[in-house]
Design a protein around this motif. Structure first.
Motif, mmCIF file in Angstrom:
data_model
loop_
_atom_site.group_PDB
_atom_site.id
_atom_site.type_symbol
_atom_site.label_atom_id
_atom_site.label_comp_id
_atom_site.label_asym_id
_atom_site.label_seq_id
_atom_site.Cartn_x
_atom_site.Cartn_y
_atom_site.Cartn_z
ATOM 1 N N HIS A 134 0.816 -1.212 0.000
ATOM 2 C CA HIS A 134 0.000 0.000 0.000
ATOM 3 C C HIS A 134 0.849 1.260 0.000
ATOM 4 C CE1 HIS A 134 -3.986 1.552 0.145
ATOM 5 N NE2 HIS A 134 -3.876 2.132 1.327
ATOM 6 N N VAL A 135 2.001 1.203 0.649
ATOM 7 C CA VAL A 135 2.868 2.376 0.723
ATOM 8 C C VAL A 135 3.399 2.770 -0.653
ATOM 9 C CG1 VAL A 135 5.025 1.109 1.135
ATOM 10 C CG2 VAL A 135 4.756 3.420 2.040
ATOM 11 N N GLY A 136 3.438 1.842 -1.595
ATOM 12 C CA GLY A 136 3.890 2.169 -2.944
ATOM 13 C C GLY A 136 2.984 3.197 -3.603
ATOM 14 N N PHE A 137 1.675 3.058 -3.438
ATOM 15 C CA PHE A 137 0.724 4.016 -3.994
ATOM 16 C C PHE A 137 0.804 5.348 -3.237
ATOM 17 C CE2 PHE A 137 -1.345 -0.254 -4.360
ATOM 18 C CZ PHE A 137 -1.051 -0.441 -5.704
ATOM 19 N N PHE A 138 1.040 5.267 -1.942
ATOM 20 C CA PHE A 138 1.255 6.455 -1.114
ATOM 21 C C PHE A 138 2.456 7.236 -1.649
ATOM 22 C CE2 PHE A 138 2.884 8.022 3.197
ATOM 23 C CZ PHE A 138 1.958 9.050 3.289
ATOM 24 N N CYS A 139 3.512 6.523 -1.980
ATOM 25 C CA CYS A 139 4.738 7.133 -2.510
ATOM 26 C C CYS A 139 4.486 7.788 -3.871
ATOM 27 C CB CYS A 139 5.819 6.061 -2.628
ATOM 28 S SG CYS A 139 7.412 6.656 -3.255
ATOM 29 N N ILE A 140 3.761 7.099 -4.739
ATOM 30 C CA ILE A 140 3.458 7.646 -6.074
ATOM 31 C C ILE A 140 2.676 8.945 -5.942
ATOM 32 C CG2 ILE A 140 2.112 7.260 -8.178
ATOM 33 C CD1 ILE A 140 2.849 4.267 -7.901
ATOM 34 N N GLY A 141 1.668 8.952 -5.078
ATOM 35 C CA GLY A 141 0.884 10.164 -4.874
ATOM 36 C C GLY A 141 1.711 11.300 -4.310
ATOM 37 N N ALA A 142 2.595 10.991 -3.369
ATOM 38 C CA ALA A 142 3.412 12.021 -2.732
ATOM 39 C C ALA A 142 4.382 12.651 -3.731
ATOM 40 C CB ALA A 142 4.173 11.420 -1.555
ATOM 41 N N THR A 188 4.262 12.587 -7.031
ATOM 42 C CA THR A 188 3.541 13.270 -8.106
ATOM 43 C C THR A 188 3.105 14.655 -7.652
ATOM 44 O OG1 THR A 188 2.722 11.168 -8.988
ATOM 45 C CG2 THR A 188 1.566 13.158 -9.659
ATOM 46 N N ALA A 189 2.496 14.721 -6.463
ATOM 47 C CA ALA A 189 2.044 16.006 -5.939
ATOM 48 C C ALA A 189 3.213 16.957 -5.705
ATOM 49 C CB ALA A 189 1.274 15.791 -4.643
ATOM 50 N N LEU A 233 -5.351 15.184 -7.628
ATOM 51 C CA LEU A 233 -6.103 14.389 -8.602
ATOM 52 C C LEU A 233 -5.164 13.602 -9.514
ATOM 53 C CD1 LEU A 233 -8.934 16.894 -9.621
ATOM 54 C CD2 LEU A 233 -9.126 14.848 -8.182
ATOM 55 N N VAL A 234 -4.089 14.258 -9.965
ATOM 56 C CA VAL A 234 -3.132 13.568 -10.842
ATOM 57 C C VAL A 234 -2.415 12.471 -10.055
ATOM 58 C CG1 VAL A 234 -1.056 13.835 -12.245
ATOM 59 C CG2 VAL A 234 -2.828 15.590 -12.299
ATOM 60 N N GLY A 235 -2.044 12.746 -8.810
ATOM 61 C CA GLY A 235 -1.397 11.728 -7.979
ATOM 62 C C GLY A 235 -2.297 10.528 -7.762
ATOM 63 N N ALA A 278 -6.036 4.882 -5.324
ATOM 64 C CA ALA A 278 -6.317 6.305 -5.521
ATOM 65 C C ALA A 278 -6.404 7.036 -4.186
ATOM 66 C CB ALA A 278 -7.614 6.474 -6.312
ATOM 67 N N LEU A 279 -7.037 6.412 -3.194
ATOM 68 C CA LEU A 279 -7.111 7.017 -1.865
ATOM 69 C C LEU A 279 -5.717 7.161 -1.256
ATOM 70 C CD1 LEU A 279 -10.237 5.474 -0.079
ATOM 71 C CD2 LEU A 279 -9.850 7.859 -0.717
ATOM 72 N N ALA A 280 -4.881 6.134 -1.446
ATOM 73 C CA ALA A 280 -3.503 6.213 -0.946
ATOM 74 C C ALA A 280 -2.740 7.323 -1.661
ATOM 75 C CB ALA A 280 -2.799 4.874 -1.133
ATOM 76 N N GLY A 281 -3.011 7.507 -2.964
ATOM 77 C CA GLY A 281 -2.369 8.579 -3.714
ATOM 78 C C GLY A 281 -2.755 9.951 -3.198
ATOM 79 N N ILE A 282 -4.032 10.125 -2.845
ATOM 80 C CA ILE A 282 -4.476 11.398 -2.267
ATOM 81 C C ILE A 282 -3.803 11.627 -0.917
ATOM 82 C CG2 ILE A 282 -6.466 12.631 -1.336
ATOM 83 C CD1 ILE A 282 -8.176 11.221 -3.462
ATOM 84 N N ALA A 283 -3.712 10.562 -0.117
ATOM 85 C CA ALA A 283 -3.025 10.662 1.175
ATOM 86 C C ALA A 283 -1.571 11.085 0.973
ATOM 87 C CB ALA A 283 -3.091 9.328 1.915
ATOM 88 N N GLY A 284 -0.929 10.529 -0.054
ATOM 89 C CA GLY A 284 0.449 10.901 -0.351
ATOM 90 C C GLY A 284 0.581 12.365 -0.730
#
Length: 295
Positions: free
Chosen positions: A36-44, A46-47, A62-64, A192-198
């Motif tokens: 799960h942390v991988g998606f968190f990292c991608i979102g962080a 990207t943002a 949104l893009v993250g 997507a939720l993890a990406g927003i968190a990131g």
């Protein structure tokens, strides 16, 4: 003291978003995701990169979220060919691949030096308590929306199909339904939720490095949903708050036991969390907010 308390609540709210995403994947569908942390990292990242380029923060989120969801698609395809325990290992490997990529691509991510100067969320309010409270308010609003969306999913035919897949995937196949598409969709939603968190994490902290996205973050989220109650929205909130009490509250123990070093206190902290997790699994396996009529 109040600014510190608000800062802890902000980090807790970010973890609640992560827990809600993981609850979608495991609580509803039974997908054991250790990456799960991988998606968190991608979102962080990207943002952070888009924020440095001057893109407004709502768009960076949104893009993250979109990139995290897209990254979950091939992982979802892999899950169709693997049993739960093997998928858990593959998802863990996925998160490490993401971390290795952001470490290696120094031309873009600055590698181990990390990204600095990330625009602060609600930065026009300065860097004081008012800005932190504004960030907390936005996070609470996003968590409420995410919780309502999850509740709507649970009560929809799509949610009932996810629960059927979790409880008896072979039975779903016998009825002529294909679980594959549902698994991929829910994995992408959680990502997507993890990406927003990131995105929130990057804009709030203002500085990110690959070492902030280690597998331990994923296991913290797992601890939160197990302690609070798997599949429960209130459980995600309660479990995260309990986790934060263990992680941050233990810092004040040094005032009581000053002879314990910071290094030793970190070990005690993890040991206390592990003990709490074992006790919950033994005596309250449905979690704090689970059904009290069952064990």
């Amino acid at each position: 003291m109040l600014p510190y308390f608000v800062a802890i609540l902000i980090i807790a709210a970010i973890y609640v978003l992560l827990a809600l995403g993981l609850n979608l994947q495991f609580g509803l569908t039974g997908l054991i995701n250790f990456g799960h942390v991988g998606f968190f990292c991608i979102g962080a990242y990207t943002a952070a990169l888009l924020g440095q380029a001057g893109v407004p923060w709502p768009l960076t989120f949104l893009v993250g979220a979109a990139l995290a969801a897209i990254a979950a698609w091939p992982l979802g395809l892999v899950s169709l060919k693997l049993k739960d325990d093997y998928f858990a290992i593959v998802s863990l490997g996925f998160s490490e691949i993401v971390r290795i990529i952001v470490t290696s691509e120094q031309w873009l991510t600055k590698g181990v030096q990390g990204l600095t100067g990330i625009p602060k969320l609600m930065g026009f309010l300065g860097t004081g308590l008012s800005q932190a409270l504004a960030v907390l308010g936005i996070l609470v609003a996003v968590n409420v929306l995410a919780g309502l969306a999850k509740l709507r999913i649970v009560r929809s035919p799509f949610g009932r199909m996810l629960e059927a897949i979790r409880d008896n995937e072979e039975g779903v196949k016998a009825l002529g339904k294909d679980p594959a598409g549902f698994k991929i969709q829910v994995l992408m939603l959680g990502a997507a939720l993890a990406g927003i968190a990131g995105g929130f994490y990057a804009h709030y902290i203002g500085y990110i490095v690959p070492e902030q996205f280690i597998p331990l973050v994923t296991f913290y989220v797992w601890m939160a949903i197990i302690i609070g109650g798997v599949g429960s929205i209130s459980g995600a909130v309660a479990g995260t708050l309990i986790l934060m009490v263990f992680l941050e509250g233990s810092r004040f123990l040094r005032d009581i036991v000053p002879f314990v070093s910071e290094v030793d206190m970190a070990s005690i902290r993890l040991g206390a969390i592990g003990l709490a997790l074992v006790l919950f699994i033994l005596y309250r396996p449905q979690g704090l907010m689970g059904d009290y009529s069952t064990r």
